[in-house]
Design a protein around this motif. Sequence first.
Motif, PDB file in Angstrom:
ATOM      1  N   ALA A 169       0.931  -1.103   0.002  1.00 23.73           N
ATOM      2  CA  ALA A 169       0.086  -0.187   0.032  1.00 23.73           C
ATOM      3  C   ALA A 169       0.728   1.297   0.071  1.00 23.73           C
ATOM      4  CB  ALA A 169      -0.772   0.194   1.377  1.00 23.73           C
ATOM      5  N   ALA A 170       1.891   1.207   0.794  1.00 28.13           N
ATOM      6  CA  ALA A 170       2.813   2.244   1.003  1.00 28.13           C
ATOM      7  C   ALA A 170       3.416   2.615  -0.491  1.00 28.13           C
ATOM      8  CB  ALA A 170       4.010   2.130   1.912  1.00 28.13           C
ATOM      9  N   LEU A 171       3.840   1.431  -1.124  1.00 22.92           N
ATOM     10  CA  LEU A 171       4.517   1.524  -2.482  1.00 22.92           C
ATOM     11  C   LEU A 171       3.452   2.232  -3.502  1.00 22.92           C
ATOM     12  CD1 LEU A 171       7.218   0.991  -4.338  1.00 22.92           C
ATOM     13  CD2 LEU A 171       6.180  -1.473  -4.623  1.00 22.92           C
ATOM     14  N   SER A 172       2.269   1.717  -3.577  1.00 19.61           N
ATOM     15  CA  SER A 172       1.257   1.963  -4.285  1.00 19.61           C
ATOM     16  C   SER A 172       1.150   3.581  -4.200  1.00 19.61           C
ATOM     17  CB  SER A 172       0.095   1.356  -4.107  1.00 19.61           C
ATOM     18  OG  SER A 172      -0.983   1.964  -4.837  1.00 19.61           O
ATOM     19  N   ASP A 173       0.911   4.188  -2.894  1.00 22.03           N
ATOM     20  CA  ASP A 173       0.681   5.538  -2.639  1.00 22.03           C
ATOM     21  C   ASP A 173       1.979   6.549  -3.242  1.00 22.03           C
ATOM     22  OD1 ASP A 173      -1.489   5.091  -1.423  1.00 22.03           O
ATOM     23  OD2 ASP A 173      -0.599   5.075   0.570  1.00 22.03           O
ATOM     24  N   LEU A 174       3.128   5.862  -3.010  1.00 18.82           N
ATOM     25  CA  LEU A 174       4.320   6.783  -3.445  1.00 18.82           C
ATOM     26  C   LEU A 174       4.468   6.490  -4.848  1.00 18.82           C
ATOM     27  CD1 LEU A 174       6.768   5.486  -0.710  1.00 18.82           C
ATOM     28  CD2 LEU A 174       6.096   7.667  -0.973  1.00 18.82           C
ATOM     29  N   GLU A 175       4.001   5.446  -5.833  1.00 22.43           N
ATOM     30  CA  GLU A 175       4.044   5.515  -7.100  1.00 22.43           C
ATOM     31  C   GLU A 175       3.175   6.566  -7.693  1.00 22.43           C
ATOM     32  OE1 GLU A 175       5.739   0.958  -7.998  1.00 22.43           O
ATOM     33  OE2 GLU A 175       3.786   1.272  -7.970  1.00 22.43           O
ATOM     34  N   GLY A 176       1.961   6.531  -6.943  1.00 16.95           N
ATOM     35  CA  GLY A 176       0.858   7.552  -7.551  1.00 16.95           C
ATOM     36  C   GLY A 176       1.489   8.865  -7.843  1.00 16.95           C
ATOM     37  N   GLY A 177       2.334   9.283  -7.077  1.00 16.00           N
ATOM     38  CA  GLY A 177       2.977  10.598  -7.094  1.00 16.00           C
ATOM     39  C   GLY A 177       2.251  11.741  -6.745  1.00 16.00           C
ATOM     40  N   THR A 178       0.876  11.672  -5.918  1.00 18.23           N
ATOM     41  CA  THR A 178       0.195  12.810  -5.823  1.00 18.23           C
ATOM     42  C   THR A 178       0.351  13.081  -4.266  1.00 18.23           C
ATOM     43  OG1 THR A 178      -1.456  11.199  -5.368  1.00 18.23           O
ATOM     44  CG2 THR A 178      -1.644  11.917  -7.473  1.00 18.23           C
ATOM     45  N   LEU A 179       1.365  12.356  -3.616  1.00 15.62           N
ATOM     46  CA  LEU A 179       1.187  13.023  -2.078  1.00 15.62           C
ATOM     47  C   LEU A 179       2.015  14.128  -1.845  1.00 15.62           C
ATOM     48  CD1 LEU A 179       1.706   9.216  -0.445  1.00 15.62           C
ATOM     49  CD2 LEU A 179      -0.127  10.881  -0.290  1.00 15.62           C
ATOM     50  N   PRO A 180       1.766  14.971  -1.051  1.00 14.58           N
ATOM     51  CA  PRO A 180       2.911  16.122  -0.812  1.00 14.58           C
ATOM     52  C   PRO A 180       4.080  15.367  -0.263  1.00 14.58           C
ATOM     53  CG  PRO A 180       0.456  16.330   0.220  1.00 14.58           C
ATOM     54  CD  PRO A 180       0.645  15.069  -0.437  1.00 14.58           C
ATOM     55  N   LEU A 181       5.226  16.006  -0.193  1.00 12.61           N
ATOM     56  CA  LEU A 181       6.271  15.718   0.149  1.00 12.61           C
ATOM     57  C   LEU A 181       6.567  14.998   1.682  1.00 12.61           C
ATOM     58  CD1 LEU A 181       9.507  15.312  -0.260  1.00 12.61           C
ATOM     59  CD2 LEU A 181       9.709  17.381   0.531  1.00 12.61           C
ATOM     60  N   GLU A 182       5.827  15.864   2.648  1.00 15.29           N
ATOM     61  CA  GLU A 182       5.941  15.402   3.740  1.00 15.29           C
ATOM     62  C   GLU A 182       5.147  13.992   4.164  1.00 15.29           C
ATOM     63  OE1 GLU A 182       7.693  16.226   6.624  1.00 15.29           O
ATOM     64  OE2 GLU A 182       8.573  17.756   5.274  1.00 15.29           O
ATOM     65  N   ASP A 183       3.867  14.046   3.475  1.00 15.13           N
ATOM     66  CA  ASP A 183       3.220  12.776   3.538  1.00 15.13           C
ATOM     67  C   ASP A 183       3.858  11.718   2.793  1.00 15.13           C
ATOM     68  OD1 ASP A 183       1.347  13.958   4.745  1.00 15.13           O
ATOM     69  OD2 ASP A 183       0.008  14.169   2.935  1.00 15.13           O
ATOM     70  N   ALA A 184       4.608  11.797   1.671  1.00 11.46           N
ATOM     71  CA  ALA A 184       5.163  10.862   1.208  1.00 11.46           C
ATOM     72  C   ALA A 184       6.392  10.364   1.814  1.00 11.46           C
ATOM     73  CB  ALA A 184       5.857  11.366  -0.316  1.00 11.46           C
ATOM     74  N   LEU A 185       7.049  11.246   2.504  1.00 16.20           N
ATOM     75  CA  LEU A 185       8.123  11.031   3.764  1.00 16.20           C
ATOM     76  C   LEU A 185       7.831   9.926   4.650  1.00 16.20           C
ATOM     77  CD1 LEU A 185      10.319  14.012   3.797  1.00 16.20           C
ATOM     78  CD2 LEU A 185      11.018  11.973   2.627  1.00 16.20           C
ATOM     79  N   LYS A 186       6.569  10.331   5.188  1.00 18.58           N
ATOM     80  CA  LYS A 186       5.836   9.544   6.306  1.00 18.58           C
ATOM     81  C   LYS A 186       5.331   8.114   5.689  1.00 18.58           C
ATOM     82  CE  LYS A 186       2.080   9.253   9.584  1.00 18.58           C
ATOM     83  NZ  LYS A 186       1.002   9.958  10.210  1.00 18.58           N
TER      84      LYS A 186
END
Length: 89
Positions: free
Chosen positions: A20-37
């Motif tokens: 799930a984390a990988l999918s969220d990161l691959e989506g590229g839509t998360l703000p930087l702080e959320d992506a880091l988390k």
Amino acid sequence: MAKKKEESERFEQLVAHVEAALSDLEGGTLPLEDALKRYEEGVSALRKCMTILKQAEVRVQILAEQNGELVEKPFDETKVETEEKGKLF
């Protein structure tokens, strides 16, 4: 309390968390702080998976025939790899 939570997490749940984390990161839509988390959460879950796999590896026993009887031997990955390579040649 945190220890009890870790113990209750199953390998499959942790793998799903990593995916799930990988999918969220691959989506590229998360703000930087959320992506880091999400990245940190994924890495943490992945490390727990690796620990579980290492513990399982220690528990694996190989049944081998010795003098006509089945005996349990500890799993030795390097020995198995060496034996398998020897069979190929």
